[in-house]
Design a protein around this motif. Sequence first.
Motif, PDB file in Angstrom:
ATOM      1  N   PHE A  86     -28.313 -35.960  -5.477  1.00  0.00           N
ATOM      2  CA  PHE A  86     -28.144 -36.791  -6.670  1.00  0.00           C
ATOM      3  C   PHE A  86     -28.416 -38.263  -6.355  1.00  0.00           C
ATOM      4  O   PHE A  86     -27.657 -39.147  -6.768  1.00  0.00           O
ATOM      5  CB  PHE A  86     -26.733 -36.631  -7.257  1.00  0.00           C
ATOM      6  CG  PHE A  86     -26.337 -35.216  -7.527  1.00  0.00           C
ATOM      7  CD1 PHE A  86     -27.147 -34.371  -8.267  1.00  0.00           C
ATOM      8  CD2 PHE A  86     -25.140 -34.712  -7.036  1.00  0.00           C
ATOM      9  CE1 PHE A  86     -26.784 -33.056  -8.528  1.00  0.00           C
ATOM     10  CE2 PHE A  86     -24.759 -33.402  -7.285  1.00  0.00           C
ATOM     11  CZ  PHE A  86     -25.586 -32.575  -8.033  1.00  0.00           C
ATOM     12  N   ASN A 136     -23.461 -32.143 -10.729  1.00  0.00           N
ATOM     13  CA  ASN A 136     -23.301 -33.513 -11.209  1.00  0.00           C
ATOM     14  C   ASN A 136     -22.831 -33.438 -12.663  1.00  0.00           C
ATOM     15  O   ASN A 136     -23.539 -32.912 -13.521  1.00  0.00           O
ATOM     16  CB  ASN A 136     -24.640 -34.249 -11.106  1.00  0.00           C
ATOM     17  CG  ASN A 136     -24.528 -35.725 -11.423  1.00  0.00           C
ATOM     18  OD1 ASN A 136     -23.571 -36.168 -12.054  1.00  0.00           O
ATOM     19  ND2 ASN A 136     -25.507 -36.488 -10.995  1.00  0.00           N
ATOM     20  N   TYR A 164     -19.744 -34.148  -8.631  1.00  0.00           N
ATOM     21  CA  TYR A 164     -20.059 -35.559  -8.530  1.00  0.00           C
ATOM     22  C   TYR A 164     -19.953 -36.203  -9.910  1.00  0.00           C
ATOM     23  O   TYR A 164     -20.134 -35.533 -10.928  1.00  0.00           O
ATOM     24  CB  TYR A 164     -21.480 -35.758  -8.007  1.00  0.00           C
ATOM     25  CG  TYR A 164     -21.626 -35.605  -6.503  1.00  0.00           C
ATOM     26  CD1 TYR A 164     -21.828 -36.715  -5.679  1.00  0.00           C
ATOM     27  CD2 TYR A 164     -21.564 -34.360  -5.910  1.00  0.00           C
ATOM     28  CE1 TYR A 164     -21.974 -36.576  -4.309  1.00  0.00           C
ATOM     29  CE2 TYR A 164     -21.700 -34.204  -4.537  1.00  0.00           C
ATOM     30  CZ  TYR A 164     -21.915 -35.320  -3.739  1.00  0.00           C
ATOM     31  OH  TYR A 164     -22.034 -35.180  -2.384  1.00  0.00           O
TER      32      TYR A 164
END
Length: 249
Positions: A86, A136, A164
Amino acid sequence: MSGWVKIVGLGPGADSMITPEVTAALAEATDVVGYVPYVNRVAPREGLTRHGSDNREEIRRAEAALDMACEGKRVAVVSSGDPGVFAMAAAVFEALEAGKPAWRALDIQVLPGISAMLAASARAGAPLGHDFCCINLSDNLKPWALIEKRLRLAAIADFAMAFYNPRSTSRPIGFERTLDVLREECEPERVIIFARAVSTPEESIRVVTLGDATPEMADMRTLVIVGSSLTRVIERAAAPLVYTPRSVA
């Protein structure tokens, strides 16, 4: 062409978690490119120019780095954690694929770093000790419907999960919805770890159950790990240790 681009990971926060390979690349760089807080982690020195930019300018940042390398500069593109998780490695390659033909002749390398999920897992024990996935939770670059689908399928498949970007001031509802999805698919005793600012002076590790988890336990500096149904907590006088067994009966 003497210039190069090295896409490097600065680890989760502590200088001790930056790899020697990345340290050497930063020492050779003439220019450092990245999100302002990450660029500021690279100490100024003679012969080094630091180029900080906003967090949502990844492609323009990547294009600028590739152009500078074509001019003969040695450019380090910095990310926190690992640049391939990411972070900026994918952004540089997106720019490269769509950009100038001359960029493809450059020396471009990705130098790994210690990701937040691995640092957080190590602090807590070994919650990612068996099969796991990483998601994410930001819906800036993908729709919430896709995030929910992946969450639900990962829960059904009984993966441990690392999240995340769980919650920010601009996205206060997403993590609440994440907990709702998990509660639909998982038992309330499921272990959750909230690992905030790992390896920095502000570090905190909190171990709770899904039933006790609240959205306010996470922010943008928090890495959230959700155990599988097999994940165990070893209670002791010091902080508990969390692990997921390596085998399934």
